[in-house]
Design a protein around this motif. Structure first.
Motif, PDB file in Angstrom:
ATOM      1  N   ILE A  84       0.863  -1.187   0.000  1.00  0.00           N
ATOM      2  CA  ILE A  84       0.000   0.000   0.000  1.00  0.00           C
ATOM      3  C   ILE A  84       0.897   1.233   0.000  1.00  0.00           C
ATOM      4  N   ALA A  85       0.719   2.089  -0.986  1.00  0.00           N
ATOM      5  CA  ALA A  85       1.544   3.295  -1.090  1.00  0.00           C
ATOM      6  C   ALA A  85       1.146   4.299  -0.011  1.00  0.00           C
ATOM      7  N   ALA A  86       2.168   4.872   0.614  1.00  0.00           N
ATOM      8  CA  ALA A  86       1.911   5.818   1.705  1.00  0.00           C
ATOM      9  C   ALA A  86       1.176   7.062   1.227  1.00  0.00           C
ATOM     10  N   ASP A  87       1.441   7.484  -0.001  1.00  0.00           N
ATOM     11  CA  ASP A  87       0.844   8.735  -0.467  1.00  0.00           C
ATOM     12  C   ASP A  87      -0.600   8.579  -0.936  1.00  0.00           C
ATOM     13  N   GLU A  88      -1.068   7.304  -1.136  1.00  0.00           N
ATOM     14  CA  GLU A  88      -2.442   7.099  -1.604  1.00  0.00           C
ATOM     15  C   GLU A  88      -3.296   6.282  -0.635  1.00  0.00           C
ATOM     16  N   GLY A  89      -2.664   5.436   0.155  1.00  0.00           N
ATOM     17  CA  GLY A  89      -3.422   4.605   1.084  1.00  0.00           C
ATOM     18  C   GLY A  89      -4.177   3.495   0.362  1.00  0.00           C
ATOM     19  N   ILE A  90      -5.219   2.970   0.995  1.00  0.00           N
ATOM     20  CA  ILE A  90      -6.004   1.858   0.439  1.00  0.00           C
ATOM     21  C   ILE A  90      -6.817   2.339  -0.749  1.00  0.00           C
ATOM     22  N   MET A  91      -6.707   1.566  -1.864  1.00  0.00           N
ATOM     23  CA  MET A  91      -7.357   1.925  -3.123  1.00  0.00           C
ATOM     24  C   MET A  91      -8.192   0.739  -3.630  1.00  0.00           C
ATOM     25  N   PRO A  92      -8.959   0.925  -4.730  1.00  0.00           N
ATOM     26  CA  PRO A  92      -9.865  -0.142  -5.187  1.00  0.00           C
ATOM     27  C   PRO A  92      -9.215  -1.506  -5.392  1.00  0.00           C
TER      28      PRO A  92
END
Length: 629
Positions: A84-92
């Motif tokens: 999980i990317a720190a700059d976007e968080g949880i995504m679809p």
């Protein structure tokens, strides 16, 4: 212990960069992947951990368009690395990949927060809180959360240490079962030929072994093996393996096929399962709807038959029979995932309860009861049910064992035999008491009808009984059943005939007349007796003459020369005397001479001479006969 780590997560969250930071291997090998900066196909690497284990890594694509490729890689993994990317968080795709891992019942994993160099410490803590909340109650609830930066290298060593601790908790693969390798990539190598790669999910495979491709049933041989680019003589479950196949063309092998030993699997057009619909699904599943079915590295279309409901909503579970649009080979205990037909969305998955079921009718209490046993019953219950269901197919015990998960069932078999719930007929054949009872009734009916049709015959021969009792079954299996009924004195076995225990041939005046009539036909035939075909035409629909022939054979009045001809005893003796008289004056007798002595055509002379050879009266020397000494 050999294990496979699979990446998971949204597109552009740094899965491939993380794998390269861990291993030094760039898993993006395609020009298109380099050009677009995204993973399209599965990538592979390996990592040596401080605990001494080498784990294979499958890097999956994160783009929603390539979920089918992600599923092809996820089927063989033992633990997951949710990225999980720190700059976007949880995504679809984080959620969709997480759902897929849950459906496949992955038990162990680690969560990695990537791109930490792009945010501050407080932001990272906020992402951690989001992760803990989202994965609460799942297999990732207590998983370590490791912040890393593939760019600076921060956290990479901590991640390696976390992986070393996790691998010790993972259950070892089955090595004693027949090997199985779902193929995820096929290519050709100059000078070597066809190469298939995949994750060996169970068993061991060796160089030189013969293999079969499922579901195509094409055969080949293992020419060589590689594990992580190193040539080996054998590979074991949990390893990424490249198999060089000989005896088969690249065009005959495709992604989605499975490599396994011949006869170790069985193709099917349907499967019984426990289906779980994701809580996050936006779709329900209606009876008879079409879905995309993913198993191993294979994707096929299937129809959903809900066995006790009309519709399944998000978060619900049910027993289901999938009916495929093409053949597929599965095993009990395998996991699968389904996606909505259109639009393509992951909606559920589950576990295989029966890999080769019969077609079920809906809303049948007995079907649901059997499904419950297959899902949650004791091993003894499962063995009894499998034998009950497979008795009519005369399945041997190896099939029964595989049918419930390939575990030892000796104790359960012994107990069920002792309880008289099943019967052991031979070393490998067990039948349910219910099926044996039905066979007993069928056999008694066969013999009653036979005695009525052929009252002058002492009984039916084994071949006749086999063909009527269980057509197309193996001789060994049917004979073990017949012998069981003979041992139990349910039927009688005398003079090569099977009959009812109390049956006896009773002669009537008409029977005596028929015996005399048939004997006269043979006597009138002299050295050229009528064939069985001749008698069949002569008597037409009246089959009683066959009983007369049997009785005349038994009394020695006529003598069988072969399957087609019998001869009256008087003319048999005359034929023998004529030959002996000739051989008193000559060393040998030729077929043509003997034919002329008897005054018959060649076929009758041949039948007589071959009978003399069988009884060691004569022996064949070249094209002539001499007295046996």
């Amino acid at each position: 212990m050999n294990l496979i780590l699979g990446t998971a997560g949204h597109i552009d969250h740094g899965k491939t960069s993380l794998v390269k930071a861990l291993t030094g291997i760039d898993t993006d090998r395609l020009k298109e992947e380099k050009k677009r900066g995204i993973t399209i196909e599965l990538g592979f690497a390996y990592l040596d951990l401080s605990c001494g284990n080498r784990i294979g890594i499958v890097d999956v694509p994160g783009h929603e368009k390539f979920i089918n490729n992600m599923l092809a890689g996820a089927g063989g993994i033992d633990l997951a690395m949710m990225v999980i990317a720190a700059d976007e968080g949880i995504m679809p795709q984080t959620i969709e990949h997480f759902g897929i891992l849950s459906l496949l019942e992955i038990q162990h994993g680690v969560v990695v927060i990537t791109k930490t160099d792009l945010v501050d410490a407080d932001w990272i803590e906020m992402v951690k809180d989001e992760i803990r909340e989202k994965f609460k109650g799942s297999f990732l609830e207590n998983a370590p959360i490791i912040p890393v930066s593939a760019y600076t290298g921060a956290g990479i060593e901590e991640l390696k240490q976390a992986l070393s601790q996790i691998v010790s908790q993972v259950k070892a693969k089955k090595l004693s079962t027949p090997f199985r390798l779902p193929i995820d990539r096929v290519f050709s190598v100059d000078g070597f030929g066809t190469v298939a790669t995949g994750t060996l999910i169970e068993g061991r495979v060796k160089v030189g072994e013969n293999i079969m491709l499922y579901p195509t049933l094409e055969t080949a041989r293992v020419r060589s093996l590689q594990v992580h680019g190193t040539a080996v003589e054998k590979a074991v479950a949990g390893q990424r393996v490249a198999v060089n196949l000989t005896g088969i063309k690249k065009q005959q092998v495709m992604r989605g096929d499975t490599i396994a030993p011949a006869t170790s699997m069985e193709n099917s057009m349907m499967v019984d399962v426990k289906l779980n619909i994701l809580k996050s699904s936006n779709r329900s599943v209606k009876n008879a709807s079409r879905v995309h079915f993913y198993h191993g590295t294979k994707e096929i279309l299937a129809k959903v038959i809900l066995l006790a409901k009309d519709e399944l909503e998000a978060g619900e579970s049910a027993y289901v029979q999938f009916r495929f649009e093409e053949e597929l080979a599965l095993k009990v205990g395998d996991h699968f995932v389904i996606r909505f037909y259109s639009p393509l969305e992951t909606i559920g998955g589950g576990v295989v309860l029966d890999a080769n079921p019969v077609k079920h009718r809906r809303n049948q209490a007995a079907v649901i009861s059997a499904m419950k046993i297959k899902e949650n019953g004791t091993r003894k219950d499962k063995v009894l049910l499998a034998i009950f269901e497979q008795s009519k197919n005369l399945r041997d015990i190896d099939y029964i064992r595989d049918h419930i998960g390939n575990e030892s069932i000796t104790k359960e078999l012994d107990e069920l035999v002792e309880e008289k719930k099943i019967v052991q007929l031979s070393e490998g054949l067990y039948l349910s008491k219910e099926y044996l009872a039905s066979l007993k009734n069928k056999l008694l009916k066969i013999l009653r009808e036979y005695h009525k049709t052929y009252p002058l015959k002492e009984g039916a021969n084994r071949e006749e009984v086999r063909g009527k009792l269980i057509p197309r079954a193996s001789v060994a299996a049917i004979d073990s059943i017949i012998n069981y009924f003979i041992d139990k004195k349910i039927v009688k076995w005398e003079s090569e005939f099977i009959s009812l225990p109390d049956f006896k041939v009773v002669y009537k005046e008409a029977d005596t007349e028929l015996l005399n009539e048939v004997e006269k036909l043979y006597k009138n035939g002299e050295f050229a007796p009528p064939s069985l075909d001749d008698l069949a035409k002569y008597y037409g629909k009246n089959k009683q003459y066959t009983g007369a022939i049997t009785m005349l054979k038994k009394s020695g009045t006529i003598i069988a020369l072969d399957l087609k001809y019998c001869i009256h005893k008087d003319y048999y003796q005359k034929a023998l005397d004529l030959m002996n008289n000739y051989l008193k004056e000559n060393d040998e007798i030729a077929l043509g001479i003997y034919r002329d002595i008897l005054g018959v055509s060649r076929k009758y002379a041949v039948a007589l001479l071959e009978e003399f050879d069988k009884k060691r009266i004569t022996k064949k020397v070249g094209e002539a006969r001499r007295l046996y000494k």
